[in-house]
Design an enzyme around this catalytic site. Structure first.
Site, short mmCIF file in Angstrom:
data_model
loop_
_atom_site.label_atom_id
_atom_site.label_comp_id
_atom_site.label_asym_id
_atom_site.label_seq_id
_atom_site.Cartn_x
_atom_site.Cartn_y
_atom_site.Cartn_z
CG HIS A 80 -0.31 12.03 -2.51
ND1 HIS A 80 -0.82 12.14 -1.24
CD2 HIS A 80 0.90 11.45 -2.38
CE1 HIS A 80 0.06 11.64 -0.38
NE2 HIS A 80 1.11 11.21 -1.05
CE LYS A 122 9.70 6.84 -5.14
NZ LYS A 122 9.61 8.08 -4.37
CG HIS A 126 1.95 14.67 3.35
ND1 HIS A 126 2.21 13.36 3.04
CD2 HIS A 126 2.62 15.41 2.46
CE1 HIS A 126 3.02 13.33 2.01
NE2 HIS A 126 3.28 14.55 1.63
CG ASP A 163 4.29 5.60 -2.92
OD1 ASP A 163 3.81 5.45 -1.78
OD2 ASP A 163 5.32 6.25 -3.14
#
Lengths: 507, 377
Positions: free
Chosen positions: A261, A359, A199, A256
């Site tokens: 990305h 994170k 995305h 991840d």
């Protein structure tokens, strides 16, 4: 879209790119992604008049729902999450093509019902047999759904119609599993009918990297090793793993985020100018640059991984990763990863690309910073330029999308003193509101069959080739460094840059 | 923040803009265009509201030029500029300057507007009412890349379409054309679904709605088939029927919001085709600032040729519009009364009435022929 249509004219730029007759089948329609992103995106597309008349939306899930319950669910999701205002007449147009099929993924009857639903829609709504299957399901369910589609002839393209598969990350967890997944999918769907959603690539700012670089004259001449010192690509999140322990543990930040990305952002930042702006030419350049990526020789020095420990994040006390529900206290999963890559080509040789993600960092931000070399000679004395940093061009991907240019400027006053200032272009200021959500753009592209913004098999496999050796090294050596939640990562990461006299930007 | 300036000049207005930005703490300017709205006092409020809604999508500096009516010969000799400068929350996402021009300066509005244009950014001029017949030759229109008129607000829309087609300059556009984008888009989508050849088309809509003529001309231009324009009581456009070699295709919108698309051999489908607000139209209009060649081509097809393209006798339509051309009065009456002893307004309208008096086009349709041919590429 038929090219013979006399009402279509490329010069007529008011007419939007409307998808041809088609429908979308969502597997896992009761999931979060579907409620928060997919259904609102479908409505927004309809509201902007970009869907064909008769567009159909089929939900497939285990829940015992009638068509009306499904419509109600979509209605609620749209009301809550859609970006455009709710309009009854648009809803009336959409609702006519909404169907729900109840069943599990191994249920042959359910897939037969799905097939008859699609046939019924072809008759009632004129979808012409064109359907995209959106697999919003856990990776473990991919093979079974894909096989079911094949078994019930749902993937067969007959008489000029198309059938497409849309899959979400993760595209495997290493090269071998990615190849396995690609094999499973390509056995049923032709490679050009498979759309992998990243995305990030649907975001306006990411597409703007290409516009910025290749539509302007002032950036490209300096976009190379003669002037660029290094590049930093950051994607930081302020949240922890939340309820995703089951998915996240064992996967970690690098798999991840970096694999998809960040390496895609690297490819767009570093690639050469494509011959044209079509999917093949873009993929060719991206593949070339990903193929030229070189891993650090000493992985212990030039890669860092970390785990957040308890701390304060934005005024809130939060627990450490190892204390999260469902996480093994001896887990070695990385919640922070920073790596240094180089690109072996004429343009970039010797310029390090630092990629980091994590994170529970300071704040949620994604950006690409191209940091330039210092001036080779300065006519000003050193006290005048004491506070002058390196020039930089920063592409802010999210939030607050835009571009910042940082350069030195004289501080007003009688003495000569030069300090950093920044010049800002904000999307929110120059073009507001109308930029579509990433999923809107991507769903429309799937229906149009335009694969510009979707990573291809080769890109996915090349990315794993870059990441796999690092993961293997991490697996065998040491354990993640700890960093307090709410900070910008472990000190080891700072040291990694300091060794070369550089430092991380505070985004 | 709002600043009122009485009997002022453009440079004082500029100073007020800079001060206003400083005062609210955002000296950076991210505006992408200058929108000049030329209107009368009566329409200024609605136009400005539509523009500031549209500005959410296109942050702009909006200059509202209001030519005030001088009510006595004494007034007319005096010339004055009043300005109202709004920045920050009062102006939405951009800046707004309302300029009121009294007396002689009203004829030289471009001298006020020119210094207030944003540097290097495109200029759009919009006349919500009383647009000049040749927008590009208008002194304000000449400053702009894009000139937006609205024949829907005109006394004699069909006559104006013919005049506009003769005066067309790249960059001209018309909100009546903007209004039909969803229709055009839906009709194109309908033809995507079939492989048929269209033989004839009928466009049905209310009278005095130039959008119907524009849609009909666009269809005639693209499809090269006879197009019939028929009347209904509206609202707006009500239906398009295409006769094809594989049965009729019909797009029918009786209520102004939800339409039905029927294609032979396929089930009827509901499609949303809501009539849009002026703000939405302006937002679409500002999205692209390059010349609209499709509009030019449709416009140059010509209203007269449209009438003659339908070989079947349709005496009602041409008869009607000729009568309308001569009448003209009943509708204009209302506005004429409002602008009662208004030399400025009268002057602005003069070319329109002249054109109405000459009106050679209607009698000799062939005169249009060469113009049209020259444009088809």
């Amino acid at each position: 879209m038929s090219s013979s249509n006399p009402l279509r004219d490329p010069a007529d730029r008011r007419l939007p790119r409307i998808a041809g007759p088609s429908g979308l089948v969502i597997f896992g329609v009761t999931g979060d992604l579907s409620r928060k992103k997919l259904m609102p995106a479908v409505y927004d597309l309809a509201n902007r008049g970009l869907l064909p008349p008769g567009f159909s939306l089929v939900g497939f899930a285990r829940r015992e729902w009638a068509h009306e319950d499904f419509a109600q669910e979509v209605h609620d999701a749209v009301k809550e999450h859609a970006r455009t205002p709710f309009r009854e007449e648009v809803w009336q147009q959409l609702i006519q093509g909404m169907r729900f099929v109840q069943g599990t993924f191994d249920d042959d009857d359910a897939f037969e019902r799905l097939r008859s639903t699609i046939e019924e829609l072809d008759k009632a709504q004129g979808t012409g047999g064109n359907f995209a299957f959106y697999l919003s399901v856990p990776p473990s369910a991919f093979p079974v759904v894909i096989q079911q589609l094949k078994k019930h002839q749902l993937a067969d393209q007959t008489g000029g119609s198309w059938r497409r598969a849309v899959i979400e990350k993760p595209f495997g967890h290493n090269l071998a599993s990615a190849e396995e997944l690609n094999k499973v999918v390509h056995e049923v769907f032709a490679p050009d009918q498979v759309f992998r959603i990243d995305h990030y690539l649907g975001k306006e700012t990411v597409q703007n990297i290409l516009a910025l670089r290749f539509a302007n004259t002032m950036f490209e001449p300096i976009w190379n090793r003669s002037l660029v010192d290094h590049v930093q690509i950051t994607m930081a999140e302020d949240i922890g793993i939340g309820g995703r322990a089951g998915y996240y543990d064992g996967i970690g930040a690098a798999r991840d985020v970096i694999q998809n990305h960040l390496l895609q952002l690297l490819a767009l930042t570093a690639m050469e100018e494509p011959a044209s702006f079509d999917a093949d030419a873009l993929a060719a350049e991206k593949t070339k640059v990903l193929g030229a990526v070189r891993l650090p020789k000493d992985m212990g020095r030039d890669t860092v991984r970390g785990q957040y420990s308890a701390g304060w994040q934005g005024g809130e006390k939060v627990i450490g990763y190892l204390d999260e529900d469902g996480i093994d206290a001896s887990s070695k999963t990385d919640t922070y990863a920073a790596i240094k890559l180089e690109i072996d080509n004429r343009r970039w040789a010797g310029v390090p690309f630092y990629l980091r993600t994590g994170k529970r960092l300071g704040r949620r931000v994604t950006e690409i910073a191209v940091v330039f070399q210092r001036a080779p000679h300065s006519p000003f004395d050193s006290t005048a330029t004491e506070e002058l940093g390196s020039n930089a061009i920063v592409i802010r991907v999210q939030p607050d999308e835009g571009v910042t240019v940082r350069f030195g400027s004289k501080v007003p006053g009688t003495s000569m003193e030069i300090r950093d200032v920044s010049m800002d272009f904000a999307y929110g200021e120059s073009f507001t509101e109308s930029s579509p959500e990433a999923y809107e753009r991507l769903i429309l592209d799937v229906l149009l069959g335009d694969s510009n913004l979707f990573p291809r098999t080769e890109e996915v496999e090349l990315s794993w080739k870059i990441l796999d050796p690092i993961e293997e090294y991490w697996d065998k050596n040491g354990k993640p460094a700890q960093y307090a939640a709410g900070t910008w990562g472990p000190v080891e990461a700072d040291e990694m840059l300091e060794r070369h006299g550089r430092s991380w930007r505070r985004p | 923040m709002k600043t009122d300036l009485t009997d002022t000049t453009a440079s004082k207005v500029n100073k007020a803009l800079v001060q206003g930005r400083r005062a609210i703490g955002t000296p950076a300017v991210g505006m992408v265009l200058t929108l000049v709205i030329v209107t009368d006092e009566e329409n200024a409020y609605d136009a400005l509201r539509a523009a500031s809604d549209a500005a959410h999508e296109h942050p702009s500096r909006t200059l509202v030029v209001i030519k005030r009516v001088s009510r006595s010969p004494r007034d007319r000799t005096q010339s004055r500029l009043d300005a109202e400068v709004r920045v920050g929350a009062d102006a939405g996402t951009g800046e707004t300057v309302v300029l009121r021009l009294y007396g002689e300066v009203a004829d030289h509005a471009q001298s006020v507007v020119l210094p207030l244009l944003l540097p290097d950014a495109p200029v759009v001029v919009w006349w919500p009412v009383n647009a000049p017949l040749d927008p590009a030759k208008d002194p304000l229109g000449a400053l702009a890349q894009r000139r937006v008129t609205d024949t829907y607000a005109s006394e004699q829309p069909v006559r104006d379409l013919a005049t506009r087609s003769r005066a067309y300059t790249p960059g001209d556009t018309d909100l009546s054309w903007t209004r039909i984008t969803p229709w055009r888009s839906m009709l194109a989508a309908a033809l995507d679904q079939v492989t048929c050849e269209v033989r004839a088309v009928e466009v049905e809509g209310e009278e005095f709605n130039p959008s119907c003529e524009l849609l009909a001309m666009w269809l005639a231009d693209r499809l090269d088939v006879p197009v019939k324009r028929s009347l209904s009581s509206g609202p707006g456009l009500t239906a398009v029927r295409m006769d094809t070699n594989c049965g009729p295709i019909k797009l029918d919108r009786a209520d102004g919001s939800l339409a039905t698309l029927s294609i032979e051999g396929q089930p009827d489908r509901a499609v949303a085709l809501k009539r849009r607000e002026t703000a939405e139209l302006m937002a679409e209009e500002l999205r692209r600032l390059d010349p609209d060649d499709t509009y030019a081509s449709a416009l140059r097809y010509g209203v007269d040729r449209l009438k003659s393209s339908w070989s079947a006798p349709a005496p009602r339509v041409p008869g009607d519009s000729v009568a309308k051309g001569e009448r003209g009065e009943p509708k204009s009456d209302g506005r004429a009364r409002l602008a009662l002893p208004a030399p400025v307004e009268a002057a602005a309208k003069a070319p329109a009435s002249q054109a109405a008096a000459e009106e050679p086009v209607r009698q000799e349709p062939p005169a249009l022929e060469p113009v049209r041919k020259a444009t088809t590429k």
